[in-house]
Design an enzyme around this catalytic site. Structure first.
Site, mmCIF file in Angstrom:
data_model
loop_
_atom_site.group_PDB
_atom_site.id
_atom_site.type_symbol
_atom_site.label_atom_id
_atom_site.label_comp_id
_atom_site.label_asym_id
_atom_site.label_seq_id
_atom_site.Cartn_x
_atom_site.Cartn_y
_atom_site.Cartn_z
ATOM 1 C CE LYS B 77 -3.882 2.068 2.556
ATOM 2 N NZ LYS B 77 -4.821 1.877 3.698
ATOM 3 C CB SER B 146 -7.913 3.743 2.800
ATOM 4 O OG SER B 146 -7.153 3.019 3.746
ATOM 5 C CB SER B 170 -8.464 0.912 5.492
ATOM 6 O OG SER B 170 -9.019 2.205 5.532
#
Lengths: 441, 441
Positions: B77, B146, B170
């Site tokens: 990420k 996210s 997320s």
């Protein structure tokens, strides 16, 4: 103009500038003069650019009052990122590293009008291996660590305020050795974003100043609340638990005497003093601290270990890194769970006391520059996540400062500061540094 | 040579390379081919350099087995620092930022022989404002956030493993929407050093894979323990608390039906199923989450707020930042204390159950790319610091994946993974993704 601006506290500087009796530039120049004179002996600074400091001070003088720290020069431990100054974390691995952004605590300092004077020396990765800083009052002695530069710079009147960090004793110890007020907040209260991670279950910021009011002011700035002066008196004489703790035997005899003297003075002033015995199980906290801090440190610094192992000091490799790489997850986890249970036990204990009174250090800063002093007197409280403050109430047999530590319940930081002021008055310490008995130079 | 290498799980890749049936380069090329084909539609990657990936794969093939993740391509990420790839945190403020070192989780991945394939898309600062990624099975739908890119990349067979983070929902949400297994560890267990701080009291890493075994493997790597395969069966049929939680009314009707169906199947397989009602006071957890996450986020991102406010999305400025800047320290502190008390309450509740069974999401990924889906179904558990896992056991009315979430007591992550495998077998999911019912493309 005012004299000896570098000896003012942050609170006094803010007031002087607000009243038009001084300017940020004048204060900054006074601090720079002191640094120029003293730095060759003390070596508190890892990075300092006088031109940048003066330029910043002029901007602050022209900008109008920005906030409650307007015009106050602050030293930042070189473990904490700054967007305009290198940050080297006490290791050659990161020599000349320039972070992209400010750590949260630095950004909030600037938002409040503080002036970032420079970066203060840290030991290697905020661990045990000392860097170059020497004790301002005796260059054969350690200034303490790991916030060595922050302690020495504030104690030697180079800046009125500095930020450090604490994972074991890294704020309380250098503050005590250098005759400063040192404050370690309740774990989790002050922001660590942008601070190199040592051991996340234990790390906090630490604040170092020459007055309790300055600690309260800076704490409020970092909490993003409107600063409120400490109340001029506590409602009632505090209930103080005298806690010799499991490390009493490691105290110098003179420190034991000073502590007992302190107890007597507080009693005379009306405080309720009671001897406190900690739960027997707390004897295991040093072990828990060892495994928690080592496991987390070795994992957090995986990149440095894998890429630059040979550039890490042997002390750190054979100590915390070895411990961390050999500690099992199960041992780490049970240590963390034990620490959490102990915190709940201590919460209960505090129903009987406002603060605990306990040594901050074994005694005066020891001679020898190869170590930073015994961390035992903070290790327990760090692990327990409680707030603590060291007050420069006494001097030892060589005329060097010896701090006295107060501990409060988790979350009771503000009350602790109020009691600290009561205590400092009870022992006839005037709350400043320039005129206290601790100042023997 | 083996076919469809990009569809293998991490565990299968490790075995194939170890047995000499494949190479890291072959696996990497297969993944890159899949990315090349699918990326124009999906846009899961913020940074990807195929040449760097292939070069790394050749080094791994030549180096001999480095560790338990040898040869496995992993997506990281773009909230997580990498020393050899830019890290932009989902914001133009940090466009082209190149960190100096790897985050701890990235360094540990490489230490174990993992190959860092590239950086996966995050929403802005891991908050609500979506970035470019689309749902692999329907480009009119959100992939969730996210960790949008991590979920889409694993779900679309671009990589077998990815790291995300979770401060609200997320990891669990994008994993569920993309038909993946998503794991959110006990708060504090996996290292966050080098990950941009969102809200430190809530943040954890999150792992996304296509099998439970892969989650167990990667977790062990990040805990620095020797990986042990999950036991082939749990000792006894688990005690499962069915927890519709305070958000049941927000579930799609079809999801409610699937959950009830799941309960029936588990009962038939021998599990003890009991309806669980959470303490009434837990109704206040969403409020506590709001103030904790906002206060901490606004403070952590002080530098960006002060220097680049105009480059922050209006949604973030008017939402979490506004909340954070207006939340008092007292409100924040009481929210944190309430959350901690609730955690202790939940510990007690778990004496009766091995896991709780609860929705992972309201249903299939919703249409529209301006939002990332309802986070309510993870928010409670995130705040409570317990481990959770979403399993892609079902598909919804449009043939898209719908996850089912298991929750365990703090620290019981490994037991949760064992029960998750029992559950997946009981509902006849084979533990892979390539042949599951969830894979409808």
């Amino acid at each position: 103009m005012m004299k000896d601006l570098h000896r003012l506290t942050a609170t006094e500087i803010v007031q002087a500038i607000q009243d038009g009796r001084s300017t940020c530039e004048a204060v900054t120049r006074a601090c720079l003069t002191q640094i120029e004179e003293r730095e060759p002996d003390v070596q508190a600074w890892q990075y300092l650019d006088p031109d940048l400091a003066i330029a910043q001070s002029r901007i602050l003088d022209q900008s109008g009052r920005r906030g409650p720290l307007h015009g106050v020069p602050v030293g930042i431990k070189d473990l904490i990122d700054t967007f305009d100054m290198p940050t080297e974390y006490g290791t050659v691995i990161h020599a000349r590293h320039q972070p992209r952004i400010d750590a949260a605590c630095v950004a909030l300092t600037r938002r409040a009008g503080g002036l970032i004077m420079g970066k203060t020396v840290t030991t290697e990765f905020a661990n045990l291996t000392p860097s170059k800083t020497k004790h301002p009052q005796d260059p054969t002695r350690t200034p303490g660590g790991s916030s060595s530069g922050s302690g020495a710079a504030v104690g030697d009147h180079m800046v009125p305020l500095a930020i450090g960090t604490q994972t074991t004793a890294s704020t309380i110890r250098p503050a005590s050795f250098n005759g400063c007020v040192g404050y370690r907040p309740t774990w989790g209260d002050l922001p660590l974003a942008g601070v190199m991670e040592v051991a996340e279950s234990l790390d906090t910021l630490g604040l170092i100043a020459r007055s309790i009011d300055d600690i309260a002011l800076y704490r409020d700035v970092l909490l993003c609340v409107k600063p409120e002066p400490l109340s001029s008196q506590v409602d009632a004489a505090p209930r103080v638990g005298f806690c010799s703790s499991i490390f009493w035997d490691r105290c110098d005899d003179s420190t034991k005497t000073l502590l007992h003297h302190c107890v007597t003075m507080l009693s005379k002033a009306g405080a309720q003093l009671v001897d406190v015995t900690l739960p027997q199980s707390f004897d295991r906290i040093p072990d828990a601290h060892r495994w928690i801090s080592s496991f987390e440190f070795a994992r957090n610094r995986a990149w440095e270990i894998d890429h630059h192992f040979e550039m890490i000091s042997e002390r750190l490799r054979r100590g915390r890194i070895h411990d961390g790489l050999t500690c099992s997850f199960e041992k780490y986890k049970s240590s963390r769970e034990f620490a959490e249970r102990s915190r709940l036990q201590l919460d209960d204990l505090f129903s009987g006391y406002d603060v605990l009174l306990t040594p901050a250090v074994a005694g005066e800063a020891p001679t020898g520059l190869e170590a930073t002093g015994d961390p035992s007197f903070s290790l327990l409280w760090t692990t327990l996540h409680v707030p603590s403050i060291t007050l420069p109430l006494f001097t030892g047999p060589n005329g060097l400062p010896v701090g006295v530590q107060l501990i409060a319940r988790r979350g009771a930081d503000r009350q602790m500061l109020n009691v600290a002021r009561w205590v400092s008055r009870a022992v006839d310490w005037d709350g400043g540094f320039t005129t206290t008995r601790s100042s023997v130079r």
